[in-house]
Design a protein around this motif. Structure first.
Motif, PDB file in Angstrom:
ATOM      1  N   LYS A 246       2.256  -4.941 -14.919  1.00 38.17           N
ATOM      2  CA  LYS A 246       0.708  -5.284 -15.284  1.00 38.17           C
ATOM      3  C   LYS A 246      -0.011  -4.850 -13.733  1.00 38.17           C
ATOM      4  CE  LYS A 246       0.379  -8.776 -18.113  1.00 38.17           C
ATOM      5  NZ  LYS A 246       0.075 -11.210 -17.878  1.00 38.17           N
ATOM      6  N   VAL A 247       1.032  -4.890 -12.605  1.00 40.51           N
ATOM      7  CA  VAL A 247       0.224  -4.309 -11.500  1.00 40.51           C
ATOM      8  C   VAL A 247       0.173  -2.875 -11.346  1.00 40.51           C
ATOM      9  CG1 VAL A 247       1.437  -4.494  -9.112  1.00 40.51           C
ATOM     10  CG2 VAL A 247       1.329  -6.281 -10.235  1.00 40.51           C
ATOM     11  N   HIS A 248       0.822  -2.029 -11.726  1.00 41.20           N
ATOM     12  CA  HIS A 248       0.724  -0.581 -11.474  1.00 41.20           C
ATOM     13  C   HIS A 248      -0.242  -0.221 -12.570  1.00 41.20           C
ATOM     14  CE1 HIS A 248       1.617   3.509 -11.596  1.00 41.20           C
ATOM     15  NE2 HIS A 248       1.870   3.669 -12.940  1.00 41.20           N
ATOM     16  N   ASN A 249      -0.928  -0.671 -13.799  1.00 44.38           N
ATOM     17  CA  ASN A 249      -2.322  -0.603 -14.384  1.00 44.38           C
ATOM     18  C   ASN A 249      -3.013  -1.203 -13.852  1.00 44.38           C
ATOM     19  OD1 ASN A 249      -0.127   0.716 -17.066  1.00 44.38           O
ATOM     20  ND2 ASN A 249      -0.292  -1.408 -17.961  1.00 44.38           N
ATOM     21  N   ARG A 250      -2.815  -2.504 -13.289  1.00 43.99           N
ATOM     22  CA  ARG A 250      -4.364  -2.731 -12.443  1.00 43.99           C
ATOM     23  C   ARG A 250      -4.262  -1.621 -11.640  1.00 43.99           C
ATOM     24  NH1 ARG A 250      -9.454  -4.509 -13.008  1.00 43.99           N
ATOM     25  NH2 ARG A 250      -9.406  -5.744 -11.541  1.00 43.99           N
ATOM     26  N   GLN A 251      -2.939  -1.094 -10.803  1.00 45.32           N
ATOM     27  CA  GLN A 251      -3.377  -0.785  -9.628  1.00 45.32           C
ATOM     28  C   GLN A 251      -4.073   1.151 -10.082  1.00 45.32           C
ATOM     29  OE1 GLN A 251      -0.351   0.134  -7.841  1.00 45.32           O
ATOM     30  NE2 GLN A 251      -1.547   1.397  -5.798  1.00 45.32           N
ATOM     31  N   GLN A 252      -3.828   1.231 -10.822  1.00 45.84           N
ATOM     32  CA  GLN A 252      -4.281   1.914 -11.768  1.00 45.84           C
ATOM     33  C   GLN A 252      -6.170   2.461 -12.272  1.00 45.84           C
ATOM     34  OE1 GLN A 252      -2.114   4.044 -15.160  1.00 45.84           O
ATOM     35  NE2 GLN A 252      -1.012   5.284 -13.763  1.00 45.84           N
ATOM     36  N   ILE A 253      -5.580   1.622 -13.038  1.00 42.71           N
ATOM     37  CA  ILE A 253      -7.588   0.613 -12.788  1.00 42.71           C
ATOM     38  C   ILE A 253      -8.526   0.577 -12.005  1.00 42.71           C
ATOM     39  CG2 ILE A 253      -8.992  -0.873 -14.242  1.00 42.71           C
ATOM     40  CD1 ILE A 253      -7.256  -1.283 -15.866  1.00 42.71           C
ATOM     41  N   ILE A 254      -7.900   0.558 -11.082  1.00 42.80           N
ATOM     42  CA  ILE A 254      -9.233   0.639  -9.806  1.00 42.80           C
ATOM     43  C   ILE A 254      -8.986   1.319  -9.065  1.00 42.80           C
ATOM     44  CG2 ILE A 254      -9.109  -0.225  -7.102  1.00 42.80           C
ATOM     45  CD1 ILE A 254      -7.440  -2.712  -8.574  1.00 42.80           C
ATOM     46  N   GLU A 255      -8.098   2.530  -9.199  1.00 48.15           N
ATOM     47  CA  GLU A 255      -8.185   3.952  -8.499  1.00 48.15           C
ATOM     48  C   GLU A 255      -9.300   4.881  -9.456  1.00 48.15           C
ATOM     49  OE1 GLU A 255      -4.341   5.600  -8.406  1.00 48.15           O
ATOM     50  OE2 GLU A 255      -3.455   4.784  -6.260  1.00 48.15           O
ATOM     51  N   GLU A 256      -8.829   4.359 -11.151  1.00 53.67           N
ATOM     52  CA  GLU A 256      -9.808   5.145 -11.865  1.00 53.67           C
ATOM     53  C   GLU A 256     -11.409   4.973 -11.022  1.00 53.67           C
ATOM     54  OE1 GLU A 256     -11.094   7.641 -14.734  1.00 53.67           O
ATOM     55  OE2 GLU A 256      -9.405   7.647 -13.507  1.00 53.67           O
ATOM     56  N   TYR A 257     -11.703   3.032 -11.173  1.00 50.85           N
ATOM     57  CA  TYR A 257     -12.730   2.804 -11.293  1.00 50.85           C
ATOM     58  C   TYR A 257     -13.272   3.538  -9.491  1.00 50.85           C
ATOM     59  CZ  TYR A 257     -16.626  -0.240  -9.553  1.00 50.85           C
ATOM     60  OH  TYR A 257     -18.615  -0.718  -9.490  1.00 50.85           O
ATOM     61  N   GLU A 258     -12.957   3.736  -8.722  1.00 51.07           N
ATOM     62  CA  GLU A 258     -13.176   3.924  -7.093  1.00 51.07           C
ATOM     63  C   GLU A 258     -12.974   5.892  -7.396  1.00 51.07           C
ATOM     64  OE1 GLU A 258     -14.167   3.959  -3.610  1.00 51.07           O
ATOM     65  OE2 GLU A 258     -13.421   2.380  -4.775  1.00 51.07           O
ATOM     66  N   ARG A 259     -12.536   6.974  -8.101  1.00 50.49           N
ATOM     67  CA  ARG A 259     -12.582   7.578  -8.538  1.00 50.49           C
ATOM     68  C   ARG A 259     -13.873   8.266  -8.816  1.00 50.49           C
ATOM     69  NH1 ARG A 259     -12.455  11.081 -12.567  1.00 50.49           N
ATOM     70  NH2 ARG A 259     -11.655  10.716 -13.534  1.00 50.49           N
ATOM     71  N   LYS A 260     -14.396   7.258 -10.521  1.00 51.27           N
ATOM     72  CA  LYS A 260     -15.908   7.638 -10.961  1.00 51.27           C
ATOM     73  C   LYS A 260     -16.687   6.814 -10.054  1.00 51.27           C
ATOM     74  CE  LYS A 260     -13.750   6.863 -15.538  1.00 51.27           C
ATOM     75  NZ  LYS A 260     -14.108   5.798 -17.270  1.00 51.27           N
ATOM     76  N   TYR A 261     -16.337   6.698  -8.784  1.00 46.34           N
ATOM     77  CA  TYR A 261     -18.191   5.419  -8.078  1.00 46.34           C
ATOM     78  C   TYR A 261     -17.939   6.943  -7.428  1.00 46.34           C
ATOM     79  CZ  TYR A 261     -20.174   3.116  -4.075  1.00 46.34           C
ATOM     80  OH  TYR A 261     -20.713   2.806  -3.521  1.00 46.34           O
ATOM     81  N   GLN A 262     -17.369   7.857  -6.507  1.00 45.29           N
ATOM     82  CA  GLN A 262     -16.777   8.310  -5.858  1.00 45.29           C
ATOM     83  C   GLN A 262     -17.855  10.189  -6.084  1.00 45.29           C
ATOM     84  OE1 GLN A 262     -16.769   8.187  -2.431  1.00 45.29           O
ATOM     85  NE2 GLN A 262     -16.349   6.513  -2.578  1.00 45.29           N
ATOM     86  N   LEU A 263     -17.367  10.048  -7.206  1.00 43.54           N
ATOM     87  CA  LEU A 263     -17.717  11.122  -8.535  1.00 43.54           C
ATOM     88  C   LEU A 263     -19.585  11.037  -8.601  1.00 43.54           C
ATOM     89  CD1 LEU A 263     -15.402  12.325 -11.036  1.00 43.54           C
ATOM     90  CD2 LEU A 263     -16.088  13.314  -9.487  1.00 43.54           C
ATOM     91  N   ARG A 264     -19.799   9.474  -8.853  1.00 50.24           N
ATOM     92  CA  ARG A 264     -21.762   9.094  -8.665  1.00 50.24           C
ATOM     93  C   ARG A 264     -22.087   9.768  -7.916  1.00 50.24           C
ATOM     94  NH1 ARG A 264     -19.826   4.736 -11.749  1.00 50.24           N
ATOM     95  NH2 ARG A 264     -20.160   3.419 -10.579  1.00 50.24           N
ATOM     96  N   VAL A 265     -21.226   8.808  -6.310  1.00 47.23           N
ATOM     97  CA  VAL A 265     -22.043   9.649  -4.774  1.00 47.23           C
ATOM     98  C   VAL A 265     -21.907  10.404  -4.980  1.00 47.23           C
ATOM     99  CG1 VAL A 265     -21.679   8.649  -2.731  1.00 47.23           C
ATOM    100  CG2 VAL A 265     -20.958   6.742  -4.833  1.00 47.23           C
TER     101      VAL A 265
END
Length: 107
Positions: free
Chosen positions: A78-97
């Motif tokens: 659960k912790v690992h999956n949550r961390q991956q979701i946060i990293e993916e969200y951050e990566r997509k945000y950086q792409l949008r920026v």
């Protein structure tokens, strides 16, 4: 309180006068529960026993260890999956920026 050998008159005086005052001063009550010596219905007793066993569960030490290991791995996953979701969200945000900056670069 009375000394070595209290006389009957001293005890009578204490009970009649001082004991009631002392009892009125104390506010701590005692819980006098009656023991339940009544016979329990065998079917009810069987239901209660099965309910307690179901709550506790019948298992050996090995089964208990396996269960604890599964729970710990589940928590780690659960912790690992949550961390991956946060990293993916951050990566997509950086792409949008970056995309937005690229659009406004020529102005």
């Amino acid at each position: 309180m009375f000394g070595n050998e209290p006389k009957d008159s001293e005890i009578l005086e204490f009970v009649s006068e001082k004991m009631m005052e002392l009892m009125n001063l104390t506010k701590v009550g005692t819980d006098a529960k009656r023991s339940k010596n009544t016979r329990v219905n065998p079917k009810r007793l069987a239901r209660q026993a099965s309910k307690e066993i179901a709550q506790r569960g019948l298992s050996s030490h090995a089964q208990e260890a396996i269960k604890l290991d599964l729970e710990s791995r589940k928590l780690q996953r659960k912790v690992h999956n949550r961390q991956q979701i946060i990293e993916e969200y951050e990566r997509k945000y950086q792409l949008r920026v970056q995309k937005a900056k690229k659009k406004h670069r020529g102005k």
